[in-house]
Design an enzyme around this catalytic site. Sequence first.
Site, PDB file in Angstrom:
ATOM      1  N   ASP A   1      36.701  42.204  42.274  1.00 49.48           N
ATOM      2  CA  ASP A   1      36.256  43.229  41.333  1.00 49.48           C
ATOM      3  C   ASP A   1      36.682  42.901  39.909  1.00 49.48           C
ATOM      4  OD1 ASP A   1      34.575  45.168  42.199  1.00 49.48           O
ATOM      5  OD2 ASP A   1      36.048  46.777  42.243  1.00 49.48           O
TER       6      ASP A   1
ATOM      7  N   ASP B   1      33.267  50.458  47.031  1.00 50.50           N
ATOM      8  CA  ASP B   1      34.408  51.271  46.630  1.00 50.50           C
ATOM      9  C   ASP B   1      34.733  52.343  47.660  1.00 50.50           C
ATOM     10  OD1 ASP B   1      34.642  49.852  44.269  1.00 50.50           O
ATOM     11  OD2 ASP B   1      33.256  51.156  43.205  1.00 50.50           O
TER      12      ASP B   1
END
Length: 540
Positions: free
Chosen positions: A385, A438
């Site tokens: 990420d 997520d």
Amino acid sequence: MDSLRFLRILLLSSSILLLSLRSTVTAGDIVHQDNLAPKKPGCENDFVLVKVQTWIDGVENEEFVGVGARFGKRIVSKEKNANQTHLVFANPRDSCTPLKNKLSGDVVIVERGNCRFTAKANNAEAAGASALLIINNQKELYKMVCEPDETDLDIQIPAVMLPQDAGASLQKMLANSSKVSAQLYSPRRPAVDVAEVFLWLMAIGTILCASYWSAWSAREAAIEHDKLLKDAIDEIPNTNDGGSGVVEINSISAIFFVVLASGFLVILYKLMSYWFVELLVVVFCIGGVEGLQTCLVALLSRWFQRAADTYVKVPFLGPISYLTLAVSPFCIVFAVLWAVYRVHSFAWIGQDVLGIALIITVLQIVHVPNLKVGTVLLSCAFLYDIFWVFVSKKLFHESVMIVVARGDKSGEDGIPMLLKIPRMFDPWGGYSIIGFGDILLPGLLIAFALRYDWLANKTLRTGYFIWAMVAYGLGLLITYVALNLMDGHGQPALLYIVPFTLGTMLTLARKRDDLWILWTKGEPERACPHHVRLEQCSEK
């Protein structure tokens, strides 16, 4: 290959696809920075989006959106403080030489090209203009900057660039009426929007439902396994093989998972186009149909158990229950309707339903067997990420993750692999969004925690699930705080979620002396029923 194995492979393929997009962002940042256009005195404005509301003969007409220049007067943020001013075209149109028409506080429209932006602004200000609208020669917006050698930067009127189609509309207005006016302002986004609260609850609820379903199935399998042992059955079915419908990932596959997601993200970035997004929509619909069907069948089987337990053999698919056959047409129609109407304002509802169903189903099928694998997976995803949101700017001159999330160059409002809710009190509209990863990646660890708690007969307070859920909620909350502090710029959610969630699990496990068993086995020690029976016999 039976239908169950086919379904599992399909869902795993879909999950790999979905994991390639994870950054929590809001659609349409209104404040932009550009390291290639450094600030200097007289040229230090932020690049902000600007609303240009027009009126014809006193009647409100079209509204256009432009971008403010690095130079010039800052644009007011409140509509009530913005003056409604007469619009005129510059003469000459490019405003590269002193204007022939004398202006008295009018907003002047000029065309891009032939000279510097600051020269156009200086000529317009000298002629008496109160603001400058520069029409781009393309449909996209362009950031107006100052040249390195410019020194005369004391410009006291705001300058805004509008896209080419806005210029054509303004020209048509002025051709049909002499009383055309405009109002320029750049409203600020609210610090917190209700959409973010609902999105937070949606993410929490998705993991909660998936975890309880996964833990319930694991406990039922454990009870059945113990029952078979007590009955002294020689061949005990292996609940970890493909027949159980559950796939346990290991450390190697966790690393490969993230590497594959990186490769797919680059493919998305390089090949992003209308037709490529259409392909992603088809893939998403297939995964969504499978996910929605699995969730509905599991839910309805409690009331229609006979239909769920009666099977019919379908060519190429194998045995399928009557309940699945009854539910499948609804799921297919639901996904097709979403695909057809996905550009409409209400389509986010269908996208969220399909997305949540897919995430829950993947969390039911894919299991993290122990804390070691969970740590490897989340650590790799944490680095992934950060790299694709921040570090990729150095390599590609823009954040690859955010570009893909917005669906740039696709002609559509982002790709479908995310949950989104309209920003309800935002003057700019748009959506609050969260990538599937997520929810899915932390959900794998949280579902593992609840499975362990139930098998170990732990309470909520003495277990790990409730604390992992609280940590996830706090991590996601911090993500939204950072998002608002950064003026809506995309944030890598796992940057905040992973330390909270994984750190909580590791700290509690070490404090309770459960770290070794969680790290290696992932399930509590259980007494063998055969040993219990032998002890009872010896006492008689």
